[in-house]
Design a protein around this motif. Structure first.
Motif, PDB file in Angstrom:
ATOM      1  N   PHE A  48      78.949  65.749 130.383  1.00 39.77           N
ATOM      2  CA  PHE A  48      79.276  66.293 131.859  1.00 39.77           C
ATOM      3  C   PHE A  48      78.399  66.615 132.765  1.00 39.77           C
ATOM      4  O   PHE A  48      77.369  67.189 132.228  1.00 39.77           O
ATOM      5  N   PRO A  49      78.599  66.718 134.211  1.00 40.74           N
ATOM      6  CA  PRO A  49      77.612  67.647 134.775  1.00 40.74           C
ATOM      7  C   PRO A  49      77.516  68.933 134.320  1.00 40.74           C
ATOM      8  O   PRO A  49      78.440  69.576 133.714  1.00 40.74           O
ATOM      9  N   ARG A  50      76.368  69.855 134.378  1.00 45.13           N
ATOM     10  CA  ARG A  50      76.523  71.121 133.695  1.00 45.13           C
ATOM     11  C   ARG A  50      77.226  71.959 134.119  1.00 45.13           C
ATOM     12  O   ARG A  50      77.955  72.773 133.219  1.00 45.13           O
ATOM     13  N   GLN A  51      77.786  72.111 135.309  1.00 47.20           N
ATOM     14  CA  GLN A  51      78.611  73.140 135.860  1.00 47.20           C
ATOM     15  C   GLN A  51      80.148  72.802 135.734  1.00 47.20           C
ATOM     16  O   GLN A  51      81.241  73.651 136.170  1.00 47.20           O
ATOM     17  N   CYS A  52      80.476  71.455 135.393  1.00 47.29           N
ATOM     18  CA  CYS A  52      81.834  71.002 135.261  1.00 47.29           C
ATOM     19  C   CYS A  52      82.648  71.726 134.259  1.00 47.29           C
ATOM     20  O   CYS A  52      82.251  71.836 132.780  1.00 47.29           O
ATOM     21  N   PRO A  53      83.775  72.686 134.618  1.00 49.04           N
ATOM     22  CA  PRO A  53      84.574  73.007 133.763  1.00 49.04           C
ATOM     23  C   PRO A  53      85.379  71.814 133.018  1.00 49.04           C
ATOM     24  O   PRO A  53      85.803  70.931 133.374  1.00 49.04           O
ATOM     25  N   ARG A  54      85.578  72.334 131.444  1.00 49.70           N
ATOM     26  CA  ARG A  54      86.288  71.022 130.899  1.00 49.70           C
ATOM     27  C   ARG A  54      86.785  71.607 129.563  1.00 49.70           C
ATOM     28  O   ARG A  54      86.144  72.731 129.133  1.00 49.70           O
ATOM     29  N   VAL A  55      87.748  71.047 128.906  1.00 48.28           N
ATOM     30  CA  VAL A  55      88.328  71.214 127.790  1.00 48.28           C
ATOM     31  C   VAL A  55      88.211  70.108 126.867  1.00 48.28           C
ATOM     32  O   VAL A  55      88.959  68.924 127.263  1.00 48.28           O
ATOM     33  N   CYS A  56      87.794  70.174 125.919  1.00 49.05           N
ATOM     34  CA  CYS A  56      87.514  68.941 124.852  1.00 49.05           C
ATOM     35  C   CYS A  56      88.433  69.486 123.498  1.00 49.05           C
ATOM     36  O   CYS A  56      88.242  70.629 123.190  1.00 49.05           O
ATOM     37  N   SER A  57      88.996  68.287 123.054  1.00 52.95           N
ATOM     38  CA  SER A  57      89.841  68.522 122.092  1.00 52.95           C
ATOM     39  C   SER A  57      89.877  67.341 120.886  1.00 52.95           C
ATOM     40  O   SER A  57      89.663  66.310 121.294  1.00 52.95           O
ATOM     41  N   TRP A  58      90.047  67.946 119.615  1.00 51.99           N
ATOM     42  CA  TRP A  58      90.172  66.780 118.708  1.00 51.99           C
ATOM     43  C   TRP A  58      90.948  67.350 117.467  1.00 51.99           C
ATOM     44  O   TRP A  58      91.135  68.678 117.377  1.00 51.99           O
ATOM     45  N   ALA A  71      88.892  67.263 140.769  1.00 51.36           N
ATOM     46  CA  ALA A  71      87.644  67.541 141.675  1.00 51.36           C
ATOM     47  C   ALA A  71      86.365  67.197 141.342  1.00 51.36           C
ATOM     48  O   ALA A  71      85.613  67.145 142.184  1.00 51.36           O
ATOM     49  N   TRP A  72      86.174  66.911 140.012  1.00 53.93           N
ATOM     50  CA  TRP A  72      84.908  66.726 139.458  1.00 53.93           C
ATOM     51  C   TRP A  72      84.809  65.216 139.104  1.00 53.93           C
ATOM     52  O   TRP A  72      83.450  64.925 138.645  1.00 53.93           O
ATOM     53  N   LEU A  73      85.618  64.349 139.246  1.00 53.71           N
ATOM     54  CA  LEU A  73      85.394  62.960 138.855  1.00 53.71           C
ATOM     55  C   LEU A  73      84.271  62.425 139.722  1.00 53.71           C
ATOM     56  O   LEU A  73      83.523  61.595 139.232  1.00 53.71           O
ATOM     57  N   ASP A  74      83.924  62.624 141.161  1.00 54.12           N
ATOM     58  CA  ASP A  74      82.720  62.080 141.751  1.00 54.12           C
ATOM     59  C   ASP A  74      81.652  62.600 141.019  1.00 54.12           C
ATOM     60  O   ASP A  74      80.721  61.590 140.959  1.00 54.12           O
ATOM     61  N   ALA A  75      81.477  63.798 140.691  1.00 60.60           N
ATOM     62  CA  ALA A  75      80.289  64.242 140.208  1.00 60.60           C
ATOM     63  C   ALA A  75      80.082  63.539 138.697  1.00 60.60           C
ATOM     64  O   ALA A  75      79.030  63.372 138.290  1.00 60.60           O
ATOM     65  N   MET A  76      81.273  63.189 138.028  1.00 60.27           N
ATOM     66  CA  MET A  76      81.277  62.633 136.674  1.00 60.27           C
ATOM     67  C   MET A  76      80.774  61.387 137.019  1.00 60.27           C
ATOM     68  O   MET A  76      79.813  60.808 135.958  1.00 60.27           O
ATOM     69  N   GLY A 161      84.879  73.193 142.578  1.00 60.80           N
ATOM     70  CA  GLY A 161      84.071  71.835 142.262  1.00 60.80           C
ATOM     71  C   GLY A 161      82.742  71.555 142.862  1.00 60.80           C
ATOM     72  O   GLY A 161      82.369  72.686 143.220  1.00 60.80           O
ATOM     73  N   PRO A 162      82.081  70.752 142.845  1.00 56.74           N
ATOM     74  CA  PRO A 162      80.535  70.694 143.026  1.00 56.74           C
ATOM     75  C   PRO A 162      80.328  70.719 144.398  1.00 56.74           C
ATOM     76  O   PRO A 162      79.132  71.326 144.844  1.00 56.74           O
ATOM     77  N   ALA A 163      81.343  70.529 145.390  1.00 56.09           N
ATOM     78  CA  ALA A 163      80.896  70.753 146.774  1.00 56.09           C
ATOM     79  C   ALA A 163      81.483  72.358 147.214  1.00 56.09           C
ATOM     80  O   ALA A 163      81.165  72.498 148.343  1.00 56.09           O
ATOM     81  N   GLY A 164      81.755  72.986 146.331  1.00 55.16           N
ATOM     82  CA  GLY A 164      82.432  74.198 146.635  1.00 55.16           C
ATOM     83  C   GLY A 164      83.674  74.767 146.225  1.00 55.16           C
ATOM     84  O   GLY A 164      84.297  73.927 145.499  1.00 55.16           O
ATOM     85  N   PRO A 165      84.085  75.915 146.798  1.00 54.09           N
ATOM     86  CA  PRO A 165      85.527  76.285 146.324  1.00 54.09           C
ATOM     87  C   PRO A 165      86.782  75.370 146.535  1.00 54.09           C
ATOM     88  O   PRO A 165      86.678  74.781 147.559  1.00 54.09           O
ATOM     89  N   PHE A 166      87.687  75.389 145.548  1.00 59.88           N
ATOM     90  CA  PHE A 166      88.849  74.625 145.761  1.00 59.88           C
ATOM     91  C   PHE A 166      89.936  75.667 145.430  1.00 59.88           C
ATOM     92  O   PHE A 166      89.513  76.531 144.538  1.00 59.88           O
ATOM     93  N   PRO A 167      90.998  75.488 146.109  1.00 56.46           N
ATOM     94  CA  PRO A 167      92.054  76.583 145.680  1.00 56.46           C
ATOM     95  C   PRO A 167      92.445  76.416 144.420  1.00 56.46           C
ATOM     96  O   PRO A 167      92.518  75.348 143.714  1.00 56.46           O
TER      97      PRO A 167
END
Length: 170
Positions: A48-58, A71-76, A161-167
């Protein structure tokens, strides 16, 4: 992009690191200086991009699922990520249930970094479902409620998101 036998990885957006020196990361919860790396189980949590919040589960009998905010898909799709390979013998497991491995002295990679390639494609190639959600809060609660193994990374950035704050949606 997984480590080979006897290796661990450090994934970075910087392709020009020649030597890794222990430091206290800005997001660290401990005062000790480390060089961080991951094993094969945990490496996909860093595709993932370094700053991207994510939840990984298994879990046993449960397919691996990674979730990001939409909001992070374009950065992905556009982030260039590099994998540095290290000898696992230079690192120690971190904690009782290690999710990472650390070195307390400077270490050099085994060679130049490998470009990871398309992050969305990488998930697909490894049969990891990649979810894009409006927000991660409900998904993370569900993962914990189901008792799955998980890693929640950069969740403090959720809603940004990578471009700044989102609500933030609550």
């Amino acid at each position: 992009m997984l480590p080979g036998p006897g290796e661990v990885l450090h994934l970075s957006e910087d392709p020009a690191i020649e030597r890794f020196v222990p430091h206290v990361a800005a997001t660290a919860r401990q005062p000790e200086a480390y060089v961080w790396s991951v094993d094969a189980l945990n490496a996909p949590c860093y595709w993932f991009p370094r700053q991207c919040p994510r939840v990984c589960s298994w879990g046993d009998g449960v397919d691996r699922v990674h979730a990001v905010e939409d909001a992070w898909l374009d950065a992905m799709r556009t982030t260039r990520l590099y994998a540095y390979r290290f000898a696992a013998a230079d690192f120690e497991p971190f904690g009782d249930r290690p999710h990472a491995h650390v070195a307390t002295r400077p270490v050099s990679p085994l060679g130049p970094p490998d470009e990871v390639g398309g992050l969305v494609r990488l998930h697909d190639e490894h049969d990891i479902e990649l979810l894009a959600l409006p927000d991660l809060e409900d998904h993370f609660a569900d993962v914990r409620e189901r008792g799955l193994e998980f890693s929640g990374i950069r969740l403090g950035n959720a809603g940004i998101g990578p471009a700044g704050p989102f609500p933030t949606r609550r």
